[in-house]
Design a protein around this motif. Structure first.
Motif, mmCIF file in Angstrom:
data_model
loop_
_atom_site.group_PDB
_atom_site.id
_atom_site.type_symbol
_atom_site.label_atom_id
_atom_site.label_comp_id
_atom_site.label_asym_id
_atom_site.label_seq_id
_atom_site.Cartn_x
_atom_site.Cartn_y
_atom_site.Cartn_z
ATOM 1 N N ARG A 62 -15.399 42.827 -29.262
ATOM 2 C CA ARG A 62 -14.509 41.714 -29.601
ATOM 3 C C ARG A 62 -13.054 42.185 -29.622
ATOM 4 O O ARG A 62 -12.162 41.489 -29.138
ATOM 5 C CB ARG A 62 -14.895 41.135 -30.963
ATOM 6 N N VAL A 63 -12.820 43.367 -30.159
ATOM 7 C CA VAL A 63 -11.461 43.921 -30.175
ATOM 8 C C VAL A 63 -11.006 44.251 -28.760
ATOM 9 O O VAL A 63 -9.896 43.892 -28.340
ATOM 10 C CB VAL A 63 -11.398 45.172 -31.066
ATOM 11 N N LEU A 64 -11.843 44.920 -27.994
ATOM 12 C CA LEU A 64 -11.462 45.324 -26.643
ATOM 13 C C LEU A 64 -11.214 44.121 -25.738
ATOM 14 O O LEU A 64 -10.314 44.149 -24.886
ATOM 15 C CB LEU A 64 -12.551 46.215 -26.041
ATOM 16 N N SER A 120 -16.120 52.470 -26.043
ATOM 17 C CA SER A 120 -14.860 51.851 -25.633
ATOM 18 C C SER A 120 -14.545 52.191 -24.184
ATOM 19 O O SER A 120 -14.160 51.309 -23.399
ATOM 20 C CB SER A 120 -13.728 52.326 -26.547
ATOM 21 N N ARG A 121 -14.716 53.428 -23.800
ATOM 22 C CA ARG A 121 -14.427 53.828 -22.421
ATOM 23 C C ARG A 121 -15.376 53.158 -21.437
ATOM 24 O O ARG A 121 -14.985 52.798 -20.330
ATOM 25 C CB ARG A 121 -14.533 55.355 -22.290
ATOM 26 N N ARG A 122 -16.633 52.979 -21.846
ATOM 27 C CA ARG A 122 -17.592 52.353 -20.938
ATOM 28 C C ARG A 122 -17.346 50.854 -20.818
ATOM 29 O O ARG A 122 -17.472 50.291 -19.724
ATOM 30 C CB ARG A 122 -19.026 52.622 -21.427
ATOM 31 N N HIS A 123 -17.010 50.199 -21.914
ATOM 32 C CA HIS A 123 -16.815 48.752 -21.894
ATOM 33 C C HIS A 123 -15.478 48.364 -21.269
ATOM 34 O O HIS A 123 -15.387 47.340 -20.577
ATOM 35 C CB HIS A 123 -16.890 48.203 -23.319
ATOM 36 N N ALA A 124 -14.445 49.162 -21.523
ATOM 37 C CA ALA A 124 -13.099 48.848 -21.020
ATOM 38 C C ALA A 124 -12.432 50.132 -20.536
ATOM 39 O O ALA A 124 -11.537 50.671 -21.194
ATOM 40 C CB ALA A 124 -12.269 48.182 -22.119
ATOM 41 N N PRO A 125 -12.870 50.648 -19.392
ATOM 42 C CA PRO A 125 -12.365 51.945 -18.925
ATOM 43 C C PRO A 125 -10.873 51.960 -18.638
ATOM 44 O O PRO A 125 -10.267 53.035 -18.553
ATOM 45 C CB PRO A 125 -13.182 52.208 -17.651
ATOM 46 N N HIS A 126 -10.252 50.784 -18.498
ATOM 47 C CA HIS A 126 -8.815 50.715 -18.237
ATOM 48 C C HIS A 126 -7.988 50.875 -19.513
ATOM 49 O O HIS A 126 -6.768 51.046 -19.435
ATOM 50 C CB HIS A 126 -8.480 49.364 -17.587
ATOM 51 N N ILE A 127 -8.637 50.808 -20.683
ATOM 52 C CA ILE A 127 -7.916 50.952 -21.949
ATOM 53 C C ILE A 127 -8.043 52.398 -22.422
ATOM 54 O O ILE A 127 -9.146 52.859 -22.733
ATOM 55 C CB ILE A 127 -8.475 49.991 -23.020
ATOM 56 N N GLY A 164 -14.616 60.929 -23.333
ATOM 57 C CA GLY A 164 -13.533 60.334 -22.559
ATOM 58 C C GLY A 164 -12.236 60.101 -23.292
ATOM 59 O O GLY A 164 -11.364 59.375 -22.798
ATOM 60 N N CYS A 165 -12.058 60.694 -24.470
ATOM 61 C CA CYS A 165 -10.810 60.506 -25.215
ATOM 62 C C CYS A 165 -9.658 61.181 -24.462
ATOM 63 O O CYS A 165 -9.764 62.327 -24.040
ATOM 64 C CB CYS A 165 -10.947 61.092 -26.613
ATOM 65 N N GLN A 166 -8.544 60.455 -24.342
ATOM 66 C CA GLN A 166 -7.439 60.935 -23.521
ATOM 67 C C GLN A 166 -6.230 61.420 -24.308
ATOM 68 O O GLN A 166 -5.494 62.278 -23.850
ATOM 69 C CB GLN A 166 -6.997 59.808 -22.573
ATOM 70 N N MET A 167 -6.009 60.835 -25.496
ATOM 71 C CA MET A 167 -4.840 61.200 -26.296
ATOM 72 C C MET A 167 -5.277 61.727 -27.650
ATOM 73 O O MET A 167 -6.270 61.261 -28.216
ATOM 74 C CB MET A 167 -3.910 59.997 -26.468
ATOM 75 N N LEU A 168 -4.512 62.694 -28.173
ATOM 76 C CA LEU A 168 -4.904 63.390 -29.395
ATOM 77 C C LEU A 168 -3.700 63.587 -30.301
ATOM 78 O O LEU A 168 -2.603 63.894 -29.834
ATOM 79 C CB LEU A 168 -5.492 64.762 -29.031
#
Length: 300
Positions: free
Chosen positions: A157-159, A196-203, A231-235
């Motif tokens: 719902r958030v994504l 999150s990465r699987r449901h909305a890979p562009h986010i 798949g986390c991109q930022m830390l």
């Protein structure tokens, strides 16, 4: 990077690099009045963030929705326990109006954890994202969400409301979860980031850790690998600071040099962008971190 102390002192004196002058300029006071007049909360104030004076002086803040009280009792967090009442249906509009009055083009929204709500507050997040984007079409929105007790529907719902960054903090290494984050589960938080990465890979996804709670270098390294695996991109990496004597004590103060070493290590491991330093928090300079990570996007 060294091993932590094995015993907690009652209280450790803050080192020089954690002491800051507190600004008191007009912008700081204006932001406080705007938030007060709009009946809004910020994580800056409720969690006693050490950067609130700097951020308010630069006319920015991280909005805290769903009230100022939490259903959980995390032992590192200054937010009060025991939420009162249902979500305010007018809060999304007030957040959007305040963001517009502040002139924000990058809006960060977080919340207390509301395990008492059927959806954990997901609909309030979605409504706030949509309200901000409707009020400020050119704005980008980053959300820092709770774990929604593992609910896929709540996360989706958030994504589906199309935030530009999905942030969820692990906070610490798995061994310390029972002590630091009772009520949370390490694997559940990792799964949220992976879903999150699987449901909305562009986010793009983002997560953060506090250092100085008794973790070892080996545990930090494994946690970073776990984040990359989902798949986390930022830390973000920052120093844990004890909000009061009733909260967990600081195990040790990590030096700026160690934070820099962890930044270099994390980038080598594969993170796109890393903010690492004693005063770094998950939403501190969030716009700049996003710009560095996603240079193909034009953030004005």
């Amino acid at each position: 990077m060294t091993a932590p102390n094995q015993e907690h002192p009652i209280r450790i004196r803050k080192p020089a690099w954690l002491r800051r002058r507190l600004p008191s300029d007009a912008s700081y006071q204006q932001v406080r009045r705007l938030l007060h007049d709009g009946a809004l909360h910020t994580v800056c104030q409720e969690a006693r963030c050490p950067n609130q004076f700097e951020c308010f002086s630069h006319r920015t803040a991280t909005f805290l929705i769903l009230g100022e009280r939490c259903t959980r009792r995390c032992r590192f967090c200054a937010v009060e326990h025991g939420p009162l009442g249902p979500p305010d249906p007018h809060e999304p509009r007030r957040v959007a109006d305040a963001a517009a009055r502040l002139g924000l083009r990058y809006v960060v929204i977080t919340s207390v954890t509301r395990d008492d709500l059927p959806d954990g507050g997901a609909e309030a997040f979605a409504n706030t994202i949509r309200a901000v984007k409707e009020r400020i079409p050119e704005a980008l929105v980053e959300v820092l969400i709770p774990d929604f007790q593992g609910s896929r529907d709540a996360l989706h719902r958030v994504l589906d409301a199309a935030p530009d960054v999905l942030n969820h903090n692990l906070e610490t290494v798995p061994r310390l979860y029972d002590t630091v984050r009772p009520g949370a589960r390490y694997q559940r938080s990792l799964e949220l980031l992976g879903r999150s990465r699987r449901h909305a890979p562009h986010i793009p996804t983002k997560s953060g850790l506090m250092l100085g709670l008794g973790e070892t270098d080996e545990e930090i390294g494994q946690t970073l690998r776990d984040l990359l695996d989902v798949g986390c991109q930022m830390l973000t990496l920052g120093q844990y600071l004890q909000p009061s004597r009733e909260h967990l004590p600081v195990d040790r103060f990590v030096t700026p040099e160690e934070f820099q070493a962890w930044k270099e290590k994390a980038l080598e491991m594969g993170f796109q962008e890393v903010a690492s330093g004693p005063l770094v928090r998950s939403s501190y300079h969030a716009k700049e971190l996003y710009q560095s990570s996603c240079t193909e996007r034009n953030v004005e």
